[in-house]
Design a protein around this motif. Structure first.
Motif, PDB file in Angstrom:
ATOM      1  N   ILE A  80      45.487  40.032  46.430  1.00 50.10           N
ATOM      2  CA  ILE A  80      45.650  39.812  44.992  1.00 50.10           C
ATOM      3  C   ILE A  80      46.941  39.044  44.705  1.00 50.10           C
ATOM      4  CG2 ILE A  80      45.929  40.923  42.736  1.00 50.10           C
ATOM      5  CD1 ILE A  80      43.094  41.052  43.880  1.00 50.10           C
ATOM      6  N   LEU A  81      48.004  39.345  45.424  1.00 50.67           N
ATOM      7  CA  LEU A  81      49.251  38.619  45.224  1.00 50.67           C
ATOM      8  C   LEU A  81      49.100  37.146  45.583  1.00 50.67           C
ATOM      9  CD1 LEU A  81      51.939  41.155  46.509  1.00 50.67           C
ATOM     10  CD2 LEU A  81      51.726  40.252  44.191  1.00 50.67           C
ATOM     11  N   ASN A  82      48.168  36.851  46.462  1.00 51.63           N
ATOM     12  CA  ASN A  82      47.935  35.469  46.885  1.00 51.63           C
ATOM     13  C   ASN A  82      46.830  34.781  46.084  1.00 51.63           C
ATOM     14  OD1 ASN A  82      49.935  35.478  48.862  1.00 51.63           O
ATOM     15  ND2 ASN A  82      48.575  36.408  50.378  1.00 51.63           N
ATOM     16  N   GLU A  83      46.330  35.452  45.044  1.00 51.83           N
ATOM     17  CA  GLU A  83      45.320  34.863  44.168  1.00 51.83           C
ATOM     18  C   GLU A  83      45.909  34.802  42.766  1.00 51.83           C
ATOM     19  OE1 GLU A  83      41.531  36.779  44.444  1.00 51.83           O
ATOM     20  OE2 GLU A  83      41.421  36.566  46.622  1.00 51.83           O
ATOM     21  N   PRO A  84      46.601  33.708  42.443  1.00 52.62           N
ATOM     22  CA  PRO A  84      47.407  33.654  41.210  1.00 52.62           C
ATOM     23  C   PRO A  84      46.634  33.757  39.907  1.00 52.62           C
ATOM     24  CG  PRO A  84      47.308  31.505  42.281  1.00 52.62           C
ATOM     25  CD  PRO A  84      46.720  32.488  43.248  1.00 52.62           C
ATOM     26  N   GLU A  85      45.302  33.650  39.951  1.00 48.64           N
ATOM     27  CA  GLU A  85      44.532  33.838  38.721  1.00 48.64           C
ATOM     28  C   GLU A  85      44.205  35.318  38.486  1.00 48.64           C
ATOM     29  OE1 GLU A  85      41.461  33.671  41.935  1.00 48.64           O
ATOM     30  OE2 GLU A  85      43.391  32.731  41.515  1.00 48.64           O
ATOM     31  N   LYS A  86      44.504  36.155  39.480  1.00 47.72           N
ATOM     32  CA  LYS A  86      44.286  37.599  39.359  1.00 47.72           C
ATOM     33  C   LYS A  86      45.545  38.281  38.834  1.00 47.72           C
ATOM     34  CE  LYS A  86      40.149  37.836  41.413  1.00 47.72           C
ATOM     35  NZ  LYS A  86      38.938  38.343  40.722  1.00 47.72           N
ATOM     36  N   ALA A  87      45.380  39.471  38.263  1.00 45.29           N
ATOM     37  CA  ALA A  87      46.510  40.252  37.768  1.00 45.29           C
ATOM     38  C   ALA A  87      46.920  41.279  38.816  1.00 45.29           C
ATOM     39  CB  ALA A  87      46.146  40.955  36.460  1.00 45.29           C
ATOM     40  N   TYR A  88      48.200  41.298  39.138  1.00 48.72           N
ATOM     41  CA  TYR A  88      48.678  42.318  40.068  1.00 48.72           C
ATOM     42  C   TYR A  88      49.322  43.462  39.293  1.00 48.72           C
ATOM     43  CZ  TYR A  88      50.669  44.779  43.966  1.00 48.72           C
ATOM     44  OH  TYR A  88      50.955  45.766  44.886  1.00 48.72           O
ATOM     45  N   VAL A  89      48.760  44.654  39.486  1.00 48.93           N
ATOM     46  CA  VAL A  89      49.279  45.882  38.888  1.00 48.93           C
ATOM     47  C   VAL A  89      49.822  46.745  40.014  1.00 48.93           C
ATOM     48  CG1 VAL A  89      48.665  47.994  37.636  1.00 48.93           C
ATOM     49  CG2 VAL A  89      47.662  45.803  36.956  1.00 48.93           C
ATOM     50  N   SER A  90      51.025  47.253  39.845  1.00 50.27           N
ATOM     51  CA  SER A  90      51.635  48.099  40.870  1.00 50.27           C
ATOM     52  C   SER A  90      50.664  49.191  41.294  1.00 50.27           C
ATOM     53  CB  SER A  90      52.916  48.729  40.327  1.00 50.27           C
ATOM     54  OG  SER A  90      53.562  49.478  41.329  1.00 50.27           O
ATOM     55  N   ARG A  91      50.639  49.448  42.587  1.00 45.11           N
ATOM     56  CA  ARG A  91      49.650  50.382  43.157  1.00 45.11           C
ATOM     57  C   ARG A  91      49.715  51.770  42.533  1.00 45.11           C
ATOM     58  NH1 ARG A  91      46.219  46.788  44.808  1.00 45.11           N
ATOM     59  NH2 ARG A  91      47.186  46.045  42.873  1.00 45.11           N
ATOM     60  N   LYS A 105      59.231  33.273  38.501  1.00 42.90           N
ATOM     61  CA  LYS A 105      59.380  34.048  39.735  1.00 42.90           C
ATOM     62  C   LYS A 105      58.482  35.283  39.753  1.00 42.90           C
ATOM     63  CE  LYS A 105      64.186  32.571  40.288  1.00 42.90           C
ATOM     64  NZ  LYS A 105      65.588  33.016  40.440  1.00 42.90           N
ATOM     65  N   MET A 106      57.944  35.652  38.605  1.00 45.44           N
ATOM     66  CA  MET A 106      57.125  36.857  38.509  1.00 45.44           C
ATOM     67  C   MET A 106      55.716  36.662  39.049  1.00 45.44           C
ATOM     68  SD  MET A 106      58.385  38.227  34.771  1.00 45.44           S
ATOM     69  CE  MET A 106      56.948  39.275  34.608  1.00 45.44           C
ATOM     70  N   GLY A 107      55.274  35.421  39.159  1.00 48.26           N
ATOM     71  CA  GLY A 107      53.939  35.170  39.670  1.00 48.26           C
ATOM     72  C   GLY A 107      52.890  35.841  38.813  1.00 48.26           C
ATOM     73  N   ASN A 108      52.020  36.619  39.442  1.00 49.60           N
ATOM     74  CA  ASN A 108      50.941  37.292  38.720  1.00 49.60           C
ATOM     75  C   ASN A 108      51.184  38.797  38.576  1.00 49.60           C
ATOM     76  OD1 ASN A 108      50.619  37.922  41.419  1.00 49.60           O
ATOM     77  ND2 ASN A 108      48.394  37.643  41.447  1.00 49.60           N
ATOM     78  N   ARG A 109      52.435  39.202  38.721  1.00 52.41           N
ATOM     79  CA  ARG A 109      52.782  40.627  38.626  1.00 52.41           C
ATOM     80  C   ARG A 109      52.937  41.004  37.152  1.00 52.41           C
ATOM     81  NH1 ARG A 109      55.177  37.772  42.364  1.00 52.41           N
ATOM     82  NH2 ARG A 109      55.127  38.413  44.568  1.00 52.41           N
ATOM     83  N   VAL A 110      51.994  41.752  36.617  1.00 45.43           N
ATOM     84  CA  VAL A 110      51.971  42.016  35.171  1.00 45.43           C
ATOM     85  C   VAL A 110      52.350  43.441  34.796  1.00 45.43           C
ATOM     86  CG1 VAL A 110      50.262  40.212  34.777  1.00 45.43           C
ATOM     87  CG2 VAL A 110      49.487  42.573  35.141  1.00 45.43           C
ATOM     88  N   SER A 128      41.221  42.234  38.772  1.00 44.35           N
ATOM     89  CA  SER A 128      40.820  41.628  37.495  1.00 44.35           C
ATOM     90  C   SER A 128      41.520  40.295  37.281  1.00 44.35           C
ATOM     91  CB  SER A 128      41.154  42.559  36.327  1.00 44.35           C
ATOM     92  OG  SER A 128      40.331  43.703  36.322  1.00 44.35           O
ATOM     93  N   ASP A 129      40.845  39.392  36.587  1.00 46.20           N
ATOM     94  CA  ASP A 129      41.444  38.114  36.235  1.00 46.20           C
ATOM     95  C   ASP A 129      42.459  38.298  35.106  1.00 46.20           C
ATOM     96  OD1 ASP A 129      39.826  36.943  38.087  1.00 46.20           O
ATOM     97  OD2 ASP A 129      38.642  35.764  36.660  1.00 46.20           O
ATOM     98  N   LEU A 130      43.548  37.574  35.197  1.00 48.62           N
ATOM     99  CA  LEU A 130      44.547  37.590  34.124  1.00 48.62           C
ATOM    100  C   LEU A 130      43.914  37.254  32.778  1.00 48.62           C
ATOM    101  CD1 LEU A 130      47.249  35.598  36.087  1.00 48.62           C
ATOM    102  CD2 LEU A 130      47.642  37.894  35.163  1.00 48.62           C
ATOM    103  N   ALA A 131      43.072  36.231  32.775  1.00 46.11           N
ATOM    104  CA  ALA A 131      42.471  35.776  31.517  1.00 46.11           C
ATOM    105  C   ALA A 131      41.588  36.846  30.889  1.00 46.11           C
ATOM    106  CB  ALA A 131      41.665  34.501  31.755  1.00 46.11           C
ATOM    107  N   ASP A 132      40.853  37.583  31.706  1.00 48.99           N
ATOM    108  CA  ASP A 132      39.986  38.643  31.174  1.00 48.99           C
ATOM    109  C   ASP A 132      40.813  39.753  30.527  1.00 48.99           C
ATOM    110  OD1 ASP A 132      37.734  37.292  32.044  1.00 48.99           O
ATOM    111  OD2 ASP A 132      37.636  38.373  33.957  1.00 48.99           O
ATOM    112  N   LEU A 133      41.886  40.157  31.184  1.00 44.84           N
ATOM    113  CA  LEU A 133      42.738  41.212  30.636  1.00 44.84           C
ATOM    114  C   LEU A 133      43.451  40.737  29.372  1.00 44.84           C
ATOM    115  CD1 LEU A 133      44.376  42.653  33.897  1.00 44.84           C
ATOM    116  CD2 LEU A 133      42.333  43.450  32.709  1.00 44.84           C
ATOM    117  N   PHE A 134      43.798  39.457  29.341  1.00 43.20           N
ATOM    118  CA  PHE A 134      44.527  38.893  28.211  1.00 43.20           C
ATOM    119  C   PHE A 134      43.691  38.905  26.932  1.00 43.20           C
ATOM    120  CE2 PHE A 134      46.787  35.108  26.205  1.00 43.20           C
ATOM    121  CZ  PHE A 134      47.982  35.783  26.010  1.00 43.20           C
TER     122      PHE A 134
END
Length: 363
Positions: A99-110, A246-251, A284-290
């Motif tokens: 997920i961290l390597n898929e920038p269109e996805k949202a990364y949520v802390s485990r 620098k935050m990348g996809n970490r939301v 999940s995709d960032l766009a979907d959550l947004f």
């Protein structure tokens, strides 16, 4: 041990401790340690310096309750022992690195993929207190789970659960660091465990080297103002512009310092159903959550740590993630749909995100 009350003179406290460890395992805790309600002077000094340097950012409660943090004996009348516990939380089926390597996805802390750990662990600790009470009678106890001014990590180290890593989290040689901590304060004179004196980090600086925002400014010292966990959860204002890319996809939170730690090859997967991912937040995709409505946000984060951020800051975080995402029709459509959202905070970050894509298209 029988379940009838005993006078303190007739109690076999070592047997009671053995029973406590058994009951704790039955309640889902992976380890138990017992210590005195005392913070080592070195930890107090480091905490005071951290505050004086302003590294706590807007965490005013850290400053407000600093005396209580340094003096846990003041948190519960008559306390003479603290039972420190840990509970693993890492879900088994999560594509963390992917997920961290898929920038269109949202990364949520485990830790935040499932239900909020506070209630679950506090309930289990209270059950542990009641089990003890069934044997010894009223012993005066109180459960804490990251919900009061308790310096959990120094206490966990004093209780023998592990050592403080350079990222400031407790590391256990058999379990890494993907676990929650909790405490049961008690007035019983239980035998204590040996503090964990060794530090097995050695020359390793992997956590410091990988931190996306260089928030670990020196070993064992984190600048909260740069930490993505602080920025996406505790911070209520704009995210500093120089840190956004620098935050990348970490939301919501960040696990990089743990993911790179060599000791986490020993991390155990949680057996708790409450800590399993909900609502596909692990993929999940960032766009979907947004594009969630506020009603959807409230519904899907019910009982979740994510609720703590609030909808406005959730959108702020996602806007930054979308600004760092590839320029696709889906990403651009989502940003444009929120361009006139009635929040200056959200609009600022949406405009920043759109500007990033504009720069990319010109570059």
């Amino acid at each position: 041990m029988s379940t009838s009350n005993h006078s303190s003179a007739s109690l076999d406290y070592q047997q009671l401790v053995d029973d406590i460890r058994l009951w704790a395992r039955q309640l889902g805790f992976q380890q138990v340690g017992i210590t005195e309600p005392r913070i080592p002077e070195q930890d107090k000094k480091q905490f005071q310096q951290w505050l004086e340097q302003g590294l706590h950012g807007d965490l005013e409660y850290m400053e407000r309750h600093k005396e209580l943090r340094c003096h846990p004996e003041q948190l519960h009348e008559g306390v003479i022992r603290i039972i420190s516990v840990r509970m693993d939380y890492l879900p088994a089926e999560t594509e963390t690195i992917k997920i961290l390597n898929e920038p269109e996805k949202a990364y949520v802390s485990r830790y935040a993929l499932g239900r909020d750990y506070h209630k679950l662990i506090r309930k289990r600790l209270t059950q542990l207190g009641k089990k003890i009470e069934a044997v010894v009678g009223d012993h005066g106890y109180r459960a804490f789970v990251d919900s009061a001014p308790v310096m959990e990590r120094p206490l966990a180290q004093q209780a023998g659960l592990g050592w403080m890593g350079k990222h400031s989290l407790i590391i256990n040689r058999q379990a890494g660091s993907f676990f929650f901590l909790g405490e049961l304060f008690t007035n019983l004179p239980l035998p204590t465990d040996q503090p964990y004196e060794k530090n097995h980090c050695g020359r390793c600086s992997a956590c410091m080297d990988i931190c996306p925002t260089s928030a670990i400014i020196e070993p064992y010292k984190v600048d909260a103002r740069k930490c993505i966990s602080y920025l996406t959860i505790e911070n209520r204002g704009p995210i500093p512009e120089e840190l956004r890319s620098k935050m990348g996809n970490r939301v919501f939170g960040c696990d990089d310092c743990q993911l790179t730690c060599p000791w986490n090859r020993f991390a155990r997967h949680t057996q708790e159903s409450d800590f399993q991912p909900r609502h596909h937040l692990d993929n999940s995709d960032l766009a979907d959550l947004f594009l969630w409505t506020e009603e959807e946000f409230l519904e899907r984060t019910a009982g979740s740590p994510i609720r703590r951020a609030g909808f406005e800051c959730w959108l702020r975080n996602l806007a930054v993630g979308l600004g760092n995402a590839p320029t696709t029709d889906k990403v651009m459509s989502a940003l444009h749909q929120r361009r006139n959202y009635p929040s200056e905070l959200v609009k600022e970050h949406v405009e920043w995100a759109l500007a990033q894509h504009s720069l990319c298209s010109r570059g």
